[in-house]
Design an enzyme around this catalytic site. Structure first.
Site, short mmCIF file in Angstrom:
data_model
loop_
_atom_site.label_atom_id
_atom_site.label_comp_id
_atom_site.label_asym_id
_atom_site.label_seq_id
_atom_site.Cartn_x
_atom_site.Cartn_y
_atom_site.Cartn_z
N HIS A 24 -8.40 2.07 0.13
CA HIS A 24 -9.79 2.18 -0.29
C HIS A 24 -10.38 0.79 -0.37
CE1 HIS A 24 -13.34 3.27 -2.62
NE2 HIS A 24 -13.12 4.51 -2.17
N ASP A 38 -9.46 11.64 -0.65
CA ASP A 38 -9.41 12.52 0.51
C ASP A 38 -8.02 13.11 0.74
OD1 ASP A 38 -12.08 12.34 1.35
OD2 ASP A 38 -11.68 10.29 1.98
#
Ligand code: ACO
Length: 427
Positions: free
Chosen positions: A307, A364
Site C-alpha cells: 500500500h 483488497d
C-alpha cells in the site's frame, strides 16, 4: 518566523523561509504555496508522495502505525459498533446520527433508490462484454444530465441532496447492470429491505422465487462497504477533487473518480486478487509465484499486498479477515482458493522480501475473498468498492465546495524535452 523551515540554495547561498502548518494529528506541513514566486523554482514530487493537496477534517491515516479514523472515530470501533449507513451519515453530516436521524436517513435513501426509467435504455447501448466499471462510469455521468440544473448552484442543502441521491442509486445501478448483462428481469428496490440487503436482493431474486439471504451475508457485505467508505487523498479521491476544482458537475467528478478507481493498482486490485489466486490454482504452485513476485526483472506483483500509505498491517484488512473467517464458517467458499490465499499470506508475512518492504495484505486481499464467497461476479468487485466509496467522495467534494476560494488544481512539471527543434544545435 519561529514555526518555519529555511531552505538554502547551495549554488548561491540564498536562503528562503517557508511557514510550517501544524495538523491536529499526523505530520506537520510546509506551506510551499509561494515556492515558485519566492524561489523561481518548482518542487518535484512524483506521485505526490510528500505533498498535502488540501486541508481536510474527514479522514486520518497513520500508515506507519496502521491507524484509520473517520471524523475522529477509529475504523475498528466503527466496524464493531456501527453499520455502513451510520458511517455514510457521519461522513456527509460530520457527526454520527441519533436513532431518529438514522431512521429518517434510511427512509430517504430508500425512496431515492429508484432511477429514471429512461436510463434503463442506456444499458442496452453497451456491448455484452462491457466492463461494469465502464458502464457505471457512464451511468453516473448520465445522472448529471438528469440533475443538470445543479451545475451552477451554491447551496449546501443542494450538495447534500446530490450526495444522498447518488449514494441511494448506486446499488440499483450496479444491480441493474448485472441483471441486464445476464438477460435477467430487472428487480426493483424493495422498500421493506435495508440498504445492503436490498443490493443482494436485486442481484439474486427472480419474480418466481424470493431470495433467501443469510444475516451473515448482509453483515459481511455491509462491512466491506463500510471499510471502503473513505480513505483520505488516494488516487480516485484526488481525481474527484481535481475535477471538482474546475467547478464541474459533482456527478462528473464522481464519474472521473470511478475511472481512477478502475485501475488494478487501485480499486481493480480485489478483482486482481481472485484472478491471481485462480491462476495460481494450487498450494503447490504458490512458491513459484512468490519467486516471480520477488524477481526484479519480472513485472508480476502479488495482488492484494502493499500500500502506498500503510507500511504496517492495513487496519481494514484486519477487520475484514475476522469477517471473512466468520462468513466462511457459515457459507461455502471454494476451499482450494482459500488454501492458496492462506498459504500466500503466511509466506508474505514471514518472507524477508515482503517484511523488509512492509508489504502487508491490504483491504483488497480479504474483500476479494468475501465478495467471492458472496457470489458477486469477479468483474463486479470494483463496483462494490465504488458503492462503498461514493459517500467518501461526496463528503470530500462537499468539503472542497465549503472553501471560500477553490484553487484549480494545476501542477507544473520538470521539462526535459528539446529546447528548440528548429535549431539544430539543441545544447
Ligand atoms: N508484490 C511484490 N512486490 C511488491 C508489491 C507486490 N504486491 N508491491 C510493492 N512491491 C515492491 C516493489 O517492487 C518495490 O520493490 P523495490 O523497492 O525493490 O523496487 C517496493 O515493494 C515498493 O513498491 P512501490 O511500487 O514503490 O510502492 P508504491 O507505494 O508505489 O505502490 C501499490 C503501492 C501500487 C499498492 C503496490 O504495492 C502494488 O502494486 N500492490 C499490488 C496491487 C494492489 O494490491 N493494489 C491495491 C492497493 S489498496 C487500494 O487501492 C484499496
Amino acid at each position: 518566523m519561529s514555526n518555519s523551515v529555511t531552505l538554502t540554495d547551495n549554488r548561491n547561498g540564498k536562503q528562503y523561509e517557508f511557514p510550517i502548518l501544524d495538523s491536529t494529528l499526523g505530520p506537520s506541513v510546509i506551506d510551499i504555496s509561494n515556492f515558485y514566486p519566492t524561489t523561481g523554482m518548482f518542487t518535484f514530487d512524483r506521485g505526490y508522495t510528500s505533498t498535502a493537496m488540501c486541508r481536510s477534517k474527514i479522514t486520518f491515516i497513520d500508515g506507519e502505525k496502521g491507524i484509520l479514523k473517520h471524523r475522529g472515530y477509529s475504523i475498528e470501533w466503527l466496524a464493531e459498533n456501527k453499520n455502513f449507513l451510520d458511517v455514510v451519515y457521519l461522513l456527509l453530516n460530520k457527526k454520527l446520527p441519533t436513532k431518529e436521524e438514522l431512521g429518517s436517513f434510511k427512509q430517504e435513501l430508500k425512496t431515492r433508490s429508484f432511477i429514471n426509467e429512461k436510463m434503463i435504455r442506456l444499458f442496452s447501448a453497451f456491448p455484452d462484454k462491457a466492463h461494469p466499471m465502464a458502464v457505471l462510469q457512464a451511468c453516473v455521468a448520465t445522472l448529471s444530465t438528469y440533475y443538470s440544473r445543479d451545475m451552477n448552484f451554491d447551496n449546501p442543502i443542494e450538495y447534500m441532496e446530490l450526495a444522498k441521491r447518488l449514494v441511494a442509486k448506486m446499488p440499483t445501478l450496479a444491480a441493474f447492470y448485472y441483471r441486464h448483462s445476464m438477460g435477467y428481469p430487472l428487480i426493483y428496490p424493495d422498500l421493506d429491505r435495508g440498504f445492503t440487503e436490498n443490493f443482494l436482493y436485486m442481484m439474486r431474486s427472480f419474480p418466481h422465487s424470493r431470495v433467501d439471504l443469510k444475516r451473515i451475508e448482509v453483515k459481511a457485505l455491509d462491512s466491506v462497504l463500510m471499510l471502503h467508505a473513505d480513505h483520505e487523498q488516494n488516487a480516485s479521491t484526488t481525481t474527484v477533487r481535481t475535477v471538482g476544482s474546475t467547478h464541474s458537475h459533482p456527478y462528473s467528478c464522481i464519474s472521473a473518480g470511478i475511472g481512477a478507481l478502475w485501475g488494478h493498482a487501485h480499486g481493480g486490485a480485489n478483482e486482481g486478487v481472485i484472478k491471481q489466486l485462480e491462476m495460481i490454482g494450487t498450494v503447490e504452485n504458490v512458491d513459484k509465484y512468490i519467486k516471480k513476485a520477488k524477481d526484479k526483472n519480472d513485472p508480476f506483483r502479488l495482488m492484494g499486498f502493499g500500500h502506498r500509505v500503510y507500511k504496517n498491517y492495513d487496519p481494514r484488512a484486519r477487520v475484514l479477515k475476522k469477517m471473512r473467517d466468520e462468513l466462511i464458517s457459515e457459507i461455502d467458499i471454494d476451499e482450494n482458493l482459500l488454501k492458496v490465499a492462506n498459504r500466500i499470506e503466511e509466506i508474505a508475512l514471514n518472507d524477508d522480501y515482503f517484511v523488509s518492504r512492509n508489504l502487508y495484505p491490504n483491504v483488497d486481499f480479504n474483500s476479494g475473498l468475501i465478495l467471492k464467497a458472496l457470489k458477486i461476479p469477479t468483474d463486479m468487485f470494483a463496483v462494490l468498492f465504488v458503492m462503498g466509496r461514493v459517500p467518501g467522495w461526496m463528503a470530500q467534494w462537499m468539503e472542497l465546495k465549503e472553501q471560500d476560494t477553490i484553487k484549480i488544481v494545476r501542477p507544473r512539471q520538470l521539462y526535459i524535452g528539446p529546447k528548440d527543434s528548429l535549431n539544430e544545435n539543441n545544447e
